[in-house]
Design an enzyme around this catalytic site. Structure first.
Site, PDB file in Angstrom:
ATOM      1  N   SER A 108       0.858  -1.177   0.000  1.00 25.42           N
ATOM      2  CA  SER A 108       0.000   0.000   0.000  1.00 25.42           C
ATOM      3  C   SER A 108       0.895   1.228   0.000  1.00 25.42           C
ATOM      4  CB  SER A 108      -0.851   0.010   1.262  1.00 25.42           C
ATOM      5  OG  SER A 108       0.017   0.071   2.383  1.00 25.42           O
ATOM      6  N   LYS A 109       0.266   2.385  -0.015  1.00 28.54           N
ATOM      7  CA  LYS A 109       1.024   3.636   0.014  1.00 28.54           C
ATOM      8  C   LYS A 109       1.978   3.646   1.222  1.00 28.54           C
ATOM      9  CE  LYS A 109       1.110   7.245  -2.724  1.00 28.54           C
ATOM     10  NZ  LYS A 109       2.392   7.347  -3.433  1.00 28.54           N
ATOM     11  N   ARG A 110       1.489   3.054   2.316  1.00 26.41           N
ATOM     12  CA  ARG A 110       2.284   3.069   3.536  1.00 26.41           C
ATOM     13  C   ARG A 110       3.485   2.136   3.433  1.00 26.41           C
ATOM     14  NH1 ARG A 110       2.081   2.015   9.120  1.00 26.41           N
ATOM     15  NH2 ARG A 110       0.792   0.150   9.056  1.00 26.41           N
ATOM     16  N   PHE A 111       3.287   1.031   2.740  1.00 24.85           N
ATOM     17  CA  PHE A 111       4.362   0.045   2.640  1.00 24.85           C
ATOM     18  C   PHE A 111       4.734  -0.229   1.191  1.00 24.85           C
ATOM     19  CE2 PHE A 111       2.877  -1.578   6.881  1.00 24.85           C
ATOM     20  CZ  PHE A 111       4.067  -1.289   7.544  1.00 24.85           C
ATOM     21  N   VAL A 133       5.196   2.846  -3.246  1.00 26.05           N
ATOM     22  CA  VAL A 133       5.521   4.194  -3.687  1.00 26.05           C
ATOM     23  C   VAL A 133       6.434   4.120  -4.901  1.00 26.05           C
ATOM     24  CG1 VAL A 133       5.204   5.264  -1.442  1.00 26.05           C
ATOM     25  CG2 VAL A 133       7.411   4.335  -2.034  1.00 26.05           C
TER      26      VAL A 133
END
Ligand code: GLU
Length: 423
Positions: free
Chosen positions: A199-202, A205
């Site tokens: 995800s964006k958090r993990f 990016v």
């Protein structure tokens, strides 16, 4: 001859997952002395953008994943898709619905022979139909992909696990067109540390963000290679040439690979250590703004080359030397400057420092050690407060080196303004 392709859609940035797919294709091509082809799957005009395209290309270039052919653009290959669709129409394997062309998927079980997963059987009778050409005359993904893989003579399709559900449909098309399909290798998904999807958090990016955060491309390649593959000799730190030498699809895992930024940081530090000081200076320059003396800068680089894990971390360290004012970290001030008697000790230290003619690490050390002896205090009672006073932080490279590089003027000025501010 091995011919593989990386086929990104320019509907998003090149992120960890897509970069790993590109890398495995590139590695396989290089390991097998084959060709690596770049194909841009940009038939979805609404979602495709030039900004993403540029980002993808520059990230591939930065990673060093050079392509031997392409980039081919699906948006420019309309005629080829239409002619193949026409062929299927004439054979009565597809039919027209307005402008759209639809393929009738035969009711049969299809076997995928996957180089990583082995045999996978899928029942195609549950699917029914497959759009080849949409009513706006653009080709659908599964069709354009098959036609291009045929037309570009692709020998191996290496792509993410999430495409297995397309492969059985695509195999039906190969059968209909009477073409022997390429070999398939579906590589495992990359998971977040908590085993969820990236995800964006993990990790999900853009690769360009890792570049901005000060990761080296060789470290990134090293890290990406380990996401689902290992050389089999317990090595983790690897240069690209070594990875190419060792790479094979046989050693790709079936199970999901876990993204872990701490490991990436560790590897990055190892790659930083491995490079020459001159290369390090070259890499960090773009991260550091402002005018400075090249010799002086090189000395700072030399001091931190053995210590930092990312180039951005280096930038933070250099700020200590470049900024006019010290940025004091609250915890550091609390811990080391608020103790009774500390300011008195620092005042005496300043006096000693001001008497040093040649402001070298050795002279500074001699002077400070003499003071310690005179005051009969432990090293830490002086060194820690002095470090915080001059750098604002509780950790730095060797304090005598730091002071020498900072210079006598700046060191004394910083101490003076600290006394005025009365922490
Ligand atoms: N454009 C597709 C994607 O980005 C390519 C899939 C494939 O490699 O066939 O996922």
């Amino acid at each position: 001859m091995v011919r593989v392709r990386f086929a990104p859609s320019p509907t998003g940035n090149l992120h960890i997952g897509s970069a790993r797919t590109a890398l495995f294709n590139w590695l396989y091509a290089r390991a097998q002395a084959g060709k690596f082809i770049l194909r841009i799957e940009d038939t979805d005009k609404k979602r495709s953008s030039d900004v993403y395209l540029k980002e993808i290309l520059s990230s591939l270039e930065w990673l060093g994943l050079n392509w031997d052919e392409g980039p081919y653009f699906q948006s420019k290959r309309q005629d080829i898709y239409l002619s193949y669709a026409d062929k299927l129409l004439k054979q009565d394997l597809a039919y027209k619905d307005g402008e759209a062309i639809i393929f009738k998927i035969p009711n049969e079980k299809i076997k995928i022979y996957d180089l990583i997963h082995g045999e996978i059987e899928v029942d195609n009778s549950l699917i029914g139909e497959l759009v080849l050409i949409k009513s706006d005359k653009t080709p659908a993904y599964n069709f354009a992909c098959v036609i291009d893989d045929i037309d570009m003579n692709i020998s191996h399709i290496i792509r993410g696990d999430d495409h297995i559900s397309n492969t059985n449909k695509q195999l039906a098309l190969y059968n209909a067109l009477d073409v022997k399909p390429p070999k398939f290798a579906h590589i495992p998904l990359i998971l977040a540390p908590d085993k969820s999807r990236l995800s964006k958090r993990f990790g999900a990016v853009a690769i360009s963000e890792y570049r901005e955060k000060g990761y080296l491309s060789e470290a990134m390649v090293n890290y990406l290679a380990l996401l689902g593959w290992a050389p089999g000799d317990n090595k983790e730190f690897m240069e690209t040439t070594y990875i190419i030498k060792k790479f094979s699809l046989k050693r790709v895992n079936k199970r999901g690979a876990e993204f872990n930024e701490d490991k990436l940081r560790w590897l990055n530090g190892e790659h930083i250590r491995k490079m020459s000081l001159d290369s390090f200076v070259k890499e960090v320059k773009p991260f550091v703004k402002g005018e400075y003396d090249a010799q002086w800068f090189k000395k700072i680089a030399e001091l931190y080359h053995p210590r930092v894990k990312t180039l951005l971390e280096f930038k933070d360290e250099v700020d200590i030397f470049l900024l006019d004012d010290v940025v004091y970290r609250e915890e550091a001030v609390e811990k080391f400057l608020k103790k009774d008697g500390v300011l008195g000790i620092l005042k005496l230290a300043k006096e000693c420092l001001s008497k040093i003619d040649e402001f070298t690490p050795a002279n500074i050390e001699t002077s400070m050690r003499a003071l310690l002896k005179e005051l009969n205090i432990k090293g830490g009672d002086l060194i820690h407060p002095l470090r915080v006073a001059v750098t604002g932080k509780s950790v730095s490279a060797g304090i005598f080196e730091v002071l020498a590089l900072l210079g006598k003027d700046k060191t004394l000025k910083r101490l003076e303004s600290l006394f005025k501010a009365k922490p």
